[in-house]
Design a protein around this motif. Structure first.
Motif, mmCIF file in Angstrom:
data_model
loop_
_atom_site.group_PDB
_atom_site.id
_atom_site.type_symbol
_atom_site.label_atom_id
_atom_site.label_comp_id
_atom_site.label_asym_id
_atom_site.label_seq_id
_atom_site.Cartn_x
_atom_site.Cartn_y
_atom_site.Cartn_z
ATOM 1 N N GLU A 130 4.263 -3.443 6.097
ATOM 2 C CA GLU A 130 3.451 -2.246 5.946
ATOM 3 C C GLU A 130 3.823 -1.227 7.017
ATOM 4 O OE1 GLU A 130 1.562 -1.288 3.413
ATOM 5 O OE2 GLU A 130 1.554 0.540 4.588
ATOM 6 N N MET A 170 -7.096 -2.069 -1.299
ATOM 7 C CA MET A 170 -6.032 -3.067 -1.299
ATOM 8 C C MET A 170 -6.148 -3.962 -0.064
ATOM 9 S SD MET A 170 -3.573 -4.391 -2.945
ATOM 10 C CE MET A 170 -2.475 -3.665 -4.102
ATOM 11 N N SER A 171 -6.462 -3.365 1.095
ATOM 12 C CA SER A 171 -6.623 -4.172 2.310
ATOM 13 C C SER A 171 -7.726 -5.198 2.114
ATOM 14 C CB SER A 171 -7.006 -3.287 3.508
ATOM 15 O OG SER A 171 -6.135 -2.227 3.635
ATOM 16 N N MET A 208 0.805 -1.227 0.000
ATOM 17 C CA MET A 208 0.000 0.000 0.000
ATOM 18 C C MET A 208 0.832 1.268 0.000
ATOM 19 S SD MET A 208 -2.816 -1.418 2.572
ATOM 20 C CE MET A 208 -2.191 -3.059 2.808
ATOM 21 N N GLU A 248 -7.585 3.982 -1.787
ATOM 22 C CA GLU A 248 -6.848 2.907 -2.451
ATOM 23 C C GLU A 248 -6.349 1.893 -1.425
ATOM 24 O OE1 GLU A 248 -4.785 4.917 -6.371
ATOM 25 O OE2 GLU A 248 -3.966 5.414 -4.420
ATOM 26 N N LYS A 249 -5.899 2.411 -0.279
ATOM 27 C CA LYS A 249 -5.418 1.519 0.789
ATOM 28 C C LYS A 249 -6.534 0.606 1.263
ATOM 29 C CE LYS A 249 -1.601 3.988 2.919
ATOM 30 N NZ LYS A 249 -1.134 4.759 4.055
#
Lengths: 293, 355, 259
Positions: free
Chosen positions: C214, C195-196, C184, C191-192
């Motif tokens: 991370e 992605m998570s 990330m 966006e994070k």
């Protein structure tokens, strides 16, 4: 034994001539990461310009300076027309661009000055000197002296001048050097111009030996194995590599040549370099890079 | 709308695997091949066959060989001509020494020998990267022609190391005439080009490009680096070897090792730079350029009155223009003529719309 | 998801140095099957180096790696991939000259049985296999929602999408263990979040064990069931998120009160 020593010393001195071409390579490689195949063409261009000026009655030193100025112009043109537009491209692309550059330079040299062979007399007789029974070429000794002087001048240039300091900074870390305000384009021009000077001196020495003609541009092919053996990034490596290649090539020609029917000096250095690549890919003095991922 | 794509959908994965997805492209290629195989032998004259078409085809094949290695697998080579020489001399010897060996089998065996040598000189690629490899390939360039001159056996003890063409016969058909040699060359080149196209679209082709673009990542996803690189050397060597044999047999008729010197290697490299690296079509465009351009230039020079430009000078000018073109292509269009062709095609597809 | 008793990955006293500079010192920890394990720590703590040791890009001078019941002194990247370890890189390592689809297909290269000759000539099982490979690749592409860019060269895509393509390539290999190096980094909040969600989905849907690096502690505590903290190449914390959060040494390393 005397014969062996004679061959060995002859080879070492011939190796100095290879080192000269290799030094031109190393300079450019260090400063701009370019593997400059056009170094041979630059040797031809410089020697041909110098000789042709001389034949038209221009005195030695003026011809030398005019040729030097021409090489500076060439450096400027290369930076502006080739290096700058290709910045950040892959090393292979840059290498291929220097192939194109070699063609342009060779074509231009011969279009300007013709393709015939020119004699070049530097006033050093090519007669062997007798050192207690060992015959050593006077010319080769002179060439070795010139090479030593050149290396001395270059190291002074790099260690004592501002532009030399910027050059080393760029070689070490291009981005960091730019960040502290070093102008990359100026360093590149400088280093190509210095490589031009090296090319001129190489051209004079090789030209005096072989005649100034197209085959001078092929000395570049002698320098490649030298670089592999010595490593791409060290002037000292270029010298030692040249000595190793020169000596082993002559020894192989004398002692192994007859077994293979002669004519092996064209490929022997390359096979030697290949073995080096397999055993020590970074050369004798190069450092192995660690991939960061 | 000449190039309408309307209604042409891929409904199976197999449809995406085809040579061209669009009907118009397939039709165009079919017509081109029909013209080349059926019409050209009827209407061409000997000058066209011997001086233009055959060298064009052979150089295209050589370019293809180098392109597989350099353009797709990312391994730079300056030894193409050495492997062409190896293929030519090996094929010559197989056909000379094995009674009744068919011509095509001899060519294939010549290609195989070149492939093996190519692998041998490609071995350092397992330890080194980038332009270091040119030293290994230059070793081949200097060693192989030297051996061919030095050891008379290779040229059947011809005093100057020259070899001649074997009888050019395929399935009882005599192809020794210029038109026959053209058809023979065309057939082989087209077949190998199709094969190359299949290879670069297969797993192996993807692995080559992966190694070219980032070898660490390629290793991490399980691509066997050594096998992938050496296969690139082998297949490239095979193509170059066959090209060399055709150069000797169908183009020149006789050839000596010096015909495969470093200049020839550069010529092949220039074909792929100008034509387009990582493209099959590019090799044909680049070869056409390199065959036609000197002819065009000498014709232009002929127009200058009074013989102002002598042949030597013309050669220098040609050299400078080639050099300049290399630099210009690398700067402006690194993907070469093939990319220019794609731009052109994209416009035709949109025609008459403009956006 | 039940966790079986034997851990999938076990590192045993790993030490790694470059030219005498220690990057990792004597690190041991275990990753259980099916968990999401986060490696955290300040810059230069040796997190990426540790991932490189796990899949064989670097060779540790000391220690052993035990993966899926097999103990090795050294892992080679190719062997790691064959055993079922896939990964993404901190600085995207996609094949820039290839399309998204081709990049994802390269991830499946180990699932291929037909030889290159069969494929080049289009004979035997080659075409049938092509269809299977393509279908599997398309499934991954659909799962990560990148269908629209299938035929685009990856070099032309924006950063966030490239990260997702790289994840797709790793996922296409159907790995047992997925190593994600800052998946990330450089992303904005939404966006994070996306992605998570992908990472959690991969873990839940396919049962893939995940080890990720991370920096965003919020994300780490949110999705991982196991946290390992590194500082200056040493392990200073190891356990469930809540426990690690309370560890005074970890707090000191992050707030810098120790020095």
């Amino acid at each position: 034994m005397d014969f062996f020593l004679e061959v060995l010393i002859g080879g070492l001195l011939a190796g100095v001539m290879y080192s000269l071409v290799a030094i031109g390579f190393v300079l450019i490689y260090k400063a701009s990461g370019v593997f400059n195949f056009a170094q041979g063409a630059m040797v031809l261009f410089a020697a041909l310009t110098f000789v042709s000026l001389g034949e038209r009655g221009v005195p030695f030193w003026i011809a030398f300076l005019v040729t030097l100025a021409t090489m500076l112009l060439l450096a400027l043109a290369v930076e502006r027309l080739v290096l700058r537009p290709l910045v950040n491209r892959s090393p292979i692309t840059l290498f291929m661009a220097t192939l194109g550059l070699a063609y342009i330079t060779e074509g231009a040299a011969q279009a300007l000055w013709g393709a015939q062979v020119h004699g070049l007399d530097l006033g050093i007789e090519d007669v062997p000197l007798d050192f207690g029974g060992l015959l050593i070429s006077q010319f080769d000794l002179f060439a070795a002296g010139m090479a030593a002087t050149l290396v001395l001048v270059l190291s002074l240039l790099f260690n004592k001048t501002r532009i030399g300091l910027s050059l080393r900074a760029v070689a070490d870390d291009t981005l960091a050097a730019q960040a502290i305000g070093i102008r990359l384009s100026r360093v590149w021009v400088a280093v190509w111009a210095v490589a031009g000077l090296v090319a001129l001196i190489t051209g004079l020495l090789w030209g005096a030996r072989l005649g100034v003609q197209f085959s001078l541009s092929l000395v570049v092919l002698k320098a490649l194995p030298v670089l592999i053996v010595g490593g791409f990034s060290s002037v000292g490596g270029a010298i030692v590599g040249g000595l190793i290649v020169g000596a082993s090539e002559k020894l192989a020609e004398i002692y192994a040549g007859p077994l293979l029917g002669g004519g092996i000096e064209n490929w022997f250095p390359y096979v030697l370099a290949m073995l080096f690549l397999l055993v020590r890919p970074a050369g004798l003095f190069g450092e192995r890079a660690i991939d960061r991922v | 709308m000449l190039y309408s794509e309307t209604g042409q959908f891929s409904t199976h994965y197999a449809a995406d695997r085809r040579l061209f997805r669009l009907r118009q492209d397939r039709l165009g290629l079919g017509l081109l091949l029909a013209f080349a195989f059926a019409a050209v032998p009827q209407i061409g004259n000997d000058y066209w066959f011997s001086a233009i078409l055959i060298p064009f085809l052979v150089l295209s094949l050589a370019g293809l060989g180098l392109n597989l290695l350099t353009g797709y697998a990312g391994q730079l080579s300056l030894g193409s001509a050495a492997f062409m020489a190896a293929g030519a001399f090996a094929a010559y010897n197989f056909l000379l020494r094995i009674e009744g060996l068919p011509l095509l089998a001899g060519l294939a065996l010549g290609g195989l020998v070149a492939a093996l040598l190519s692998v041998a000189f490609g071995l350092p690629s397992l330890r080194i990267k980038g332009f270091y490899l040119i030293v290994s390939t230059l070793a081949a360039q200097f060693l192989l022609p030297w051996a061919l001159v030095k050891f008379g056996w290779f040229s059947n003890y011809n005093a100057s190391g020259v070899i001649g063409a074997p009888p050019l016969e395929v399935c009882g058909l005599d192809l020794a005439s210029p038109a026959g040699r053209y058809v023979l060359t065309l057939g082989i080149v087209v077949a190998l080009a199709f094969l190359a196209r299949n290879i670069v679209h297969s797993e192996l082709g993807r692995n080559w490009m992966a190694v070219r673009d980032m070898d660490t990542a390629a290793a991490v996803i399980g691509i066997p680096l050594a096998k992938t690189k050496l296969l690139a050397f082998a297949i490239s060597g095979f193509y170059l070897g066959v090209a060399g044999a055709l150069w000797a047999f169908t183009y020149l008729g006789t050839v000596e090792p010096h015909g495969f010197d470093l200049t020839r290697s550069f010529q092949v490299l220039f074909i792929i730079i100008i034509g387009g690296m990582g493209s099959i079509l590019g090799n044909f465009l680049g070869a056409a350029f390199i065959v036609l351009f000197p002819l065009l230039l000498s014709n232009l020079a002929g127009l200058v009155p009074g013989g102002l430009i002598d042949p030597g000078q013309l050669e220098n000018i040609q050299k400078m223009i080639f050099g300049a073109l290399i630099v210009v292509f690398l700067i402006r269009e690194p993907e070469g003529l093939a990319r220019l062709w794609q731009h052109f095609r994209a416009r035709v597809r949109r025609w008459p719309l403009r956006y | 998801m039940s966790l079986s008793a034997a851990p999938l990955l076990e590192l045993d006293r790993i030490s790694l140095s470059f030219k005498g500079v220690k990057a990792i010192t004597d690190i041991s920890f275990a990753v259980a099957r099916g968990e999401i394990c986060a490696l955290i720590g300040p810059n230069g703590a040796g997190k990426s180096s540790l991932l490189n040791v796990i899949n064989g890009v670097y060779q540790a001078q000391q220690g052993r790696v035990c993966f899926d019941g097999e103990v090795r002194r050294h892992m080679r990247p190719h062997h790691a991939a064959e055993r079922g370890i896939a990964r993404t890189f901190q600085n995207i390592a996609l094949f820039k000259g290839m399309t998204v689809l081709d990049n994802v297909l390269t991830g499946r290269n180990l699932k291929r049985r037909s030889s290159w000759i069969e494929q080049a000539l289009g004979i035997g099982r080659a075409h049938r296999e092509d269809d299977v490979q393509r279908r599997r690749a398309e499934e991954v592409i659909a799962f990560l929602n990148i269908q629209a860019w299938r035929q685009s060269p990856v070099g032309t895509l924006p950063y966030g999408l490239q990260k997702r393509v790289e994840l797709a390539r790793a996922l296409a290999a159907e790995p047992k263990l997925l190593l994600l190096d800052e998946p990330m980094a450089g992303m904005n909040a939404s966006e994070k979040k996306e992605m998570s969600r992908f990472i959690v989905e991969i873990n839940r849907e396919f049962g893939t064990t995940v080890v990720l690096i991370e920096h965003d502690i919020g994300v780490v505590m949110g999705i991982s069931s196991h946290v390992v903290v590194l500082d200056y190449g040493r392990k200073i914390g190891d356990g469930p998120p809540d426990e690690v959060r309370a560890n005074p040494e970890v707090i000191a390393a992050y707030l810098g009160t120790r020095h």
